[in-house]
Design an enzyme around this catalytic site. Structure first.
Site, PDB file in Angstrom:
ATOM      1  N   SER A   1      63.239  -7.588  60.425  1.00 55.20           N
ATOM      2  CA  SER A   1      62.621  -8.811  61.186  1.00 55.20           C
ATOM      3  C   SER A   1      62.443  -9.110  61.857  1.00 55.20           C
ATOM      4  CB  SER A   1      63.916  -9.740  60.214  1.00 55.20           C
ATOM      5  OG  SER A   1      63.693 -11.464  61.220  1.00 55.20           O
TER       6      SER A   1
ATOM      7  N   TYR B   1      73.116 -10.244  63.471  1.00 55.17           N
ATOM      8  CA  TYR B   1      71.713  -9.815  62.516  1.00 55.17           C
ATOM      9  C   TYR B   1      70.886  -9.049  63.093  1.00 55.17           C
ATOM     10  CZ  TYR B   1      67.760 -11.283  59.449  1.00 55.17           C
ATOM     11  OH  TYR B   1      66.560 -11.086  58.874  1.00 55.17           O
TER      12      TYR B   1
END
Length: 321
Positions: A158, A184
């Site tokens: 990501s 994350y």
């Protein structure tokens, strides 16, 4: 010459004219969103797809269109149980696939979790690092020899990797205050570094690994975010884009979001993408700079960092690969 695709390309456009009969694929996270769309389009082009999901009942309901596409396209689809937050489940899934003994041409590590409250996996790891990275690390390595020569591994990373490099001294937030976005970012950097290290180990037999950023898509991945948090995140991305002279952020559709995955898996030149990071159906440029925007941070492709993460991951899971 390979046709050029971009940010708005869809899975159907990327795979137009591609025949995947005889191709066997493992896709994790086939109970919603990108995983379902990835499985659908691969099966529609004749691939034999094995979908892995934690909640099989939910996955059965979510993949009706995948089975229909498989019937129409001459592919097949089946489900296996996999809870990436439990290494016992991961090992049981790997054992089942090894016992079956059929080879895979493609493995797509799609499943993940984003920005939940602090928690731990069944084995005591911080939820995002344990689920997004360590679960896939054990699964993929345990079935690595099932990936046939010339196969590919595609890890979903990501642009969120820009939030943080991996922290090999404190991967589980035992010494530092938990921040869901830092966690994350660490896990998404780990996904990219895992591809770098896996590619180095298997490219001699033609197996290549790459990481992909699907783009911003509204899926169940964002279930832990309030509408206000989503708006704040988009505002911060827009600010970073404006500072870099880029247009405002735009969400992708699910077929657009899964396009880079299938491009990297089936269309892109394997030699070109091995050990790299891809976005918008092309290889990303290495870029520093603040904020969440295009490009890949140098630390997410650093070979020494990738090897250090590999060693730390083996230590944490208690297995050497």
């Amino acid at each position: 010459m390979t046709k050029a695709f971009g940010a708005t390309s869809t899975t159907d456009e990327v795979l137009a004219g591609v025949d995947l009969h005889g191709t066997r694929v493992l896709v994790t996270g086939t109970s919603a969103g990108l995983g379902v769309e990835t499985a659908r389009v691969l099966a529609a082009h004749g691939a034999d797809v094995v979908g892995a999901a934690r909640d099989l009942a939910k996955a059965e309901r979510a993949t009706a269109a995948v089975r229909e596409a498989a019937r129409a396209g001459g592919g097949s689809f089946e489900l296996v149980a996999l809870d990436l937050a439990s290494l016992s489940s991961v090992r049981a899934c790997a054992d089942r696939l090894q016992a079956d003994a059929r080879r895979f041409n493609l493995v797509i590590a799609n499943a993940g979790v984003m920005a939940p409250p602090f928690g731990r996996t069944a084995d005591g790891f911080e939820t995002q690092f344990g689920t997004n990275h360590l679960g896939h690390f054990v699964l993929v390595n345990r079935i690595a020899r099932l990936i046939g020569d010339g196969g590919r591994l595609v890890n979903l990373s990501s642009a969120g990797h820009r939030f943080a490099d991996v922290d090999l001294d404190d991967p589980n937030f035992e010494q530092t205050t938990y921040d869901p976005w830092v966690a994350y970012g660490r896990s998404k950097t780990a996904n990219s570094l895992f591809a770098v290290a896996f590619d180095r180990r298997h490219r001699a037999r033609g197996v290549r690994a790459t990481a992909v950023h699907p783009g911003g898509i509204h899926t169940e991945l964002g279930r832990h975010m309030s509408s206000g948090e989503m708006e704040a995140l988009i505002a911060s991305i827009d600010a970073a884009h404006a500072a870099a002279g880029l247009p405002p952020f735009a969400l992708k559709s699910i077929p657009q979001g899964a396009a880079t995955t299938v491009w990297a898996a089936c269309v892109a030149d394997a030699e070109a993408i091995g050990g790299r990071y891809c976005e918008d159906c092309h290889m990303a440029e290495v870029q520093d700079g603040e904020g969440i925007r295009g490009g890949v941070r140098p630390y997410a492709l650093d070979v020494e960092r990738a090897e250090a993460l590999w060693r730390k991951s083996e230590e944490l899971v208690g297995e050497a690969f």
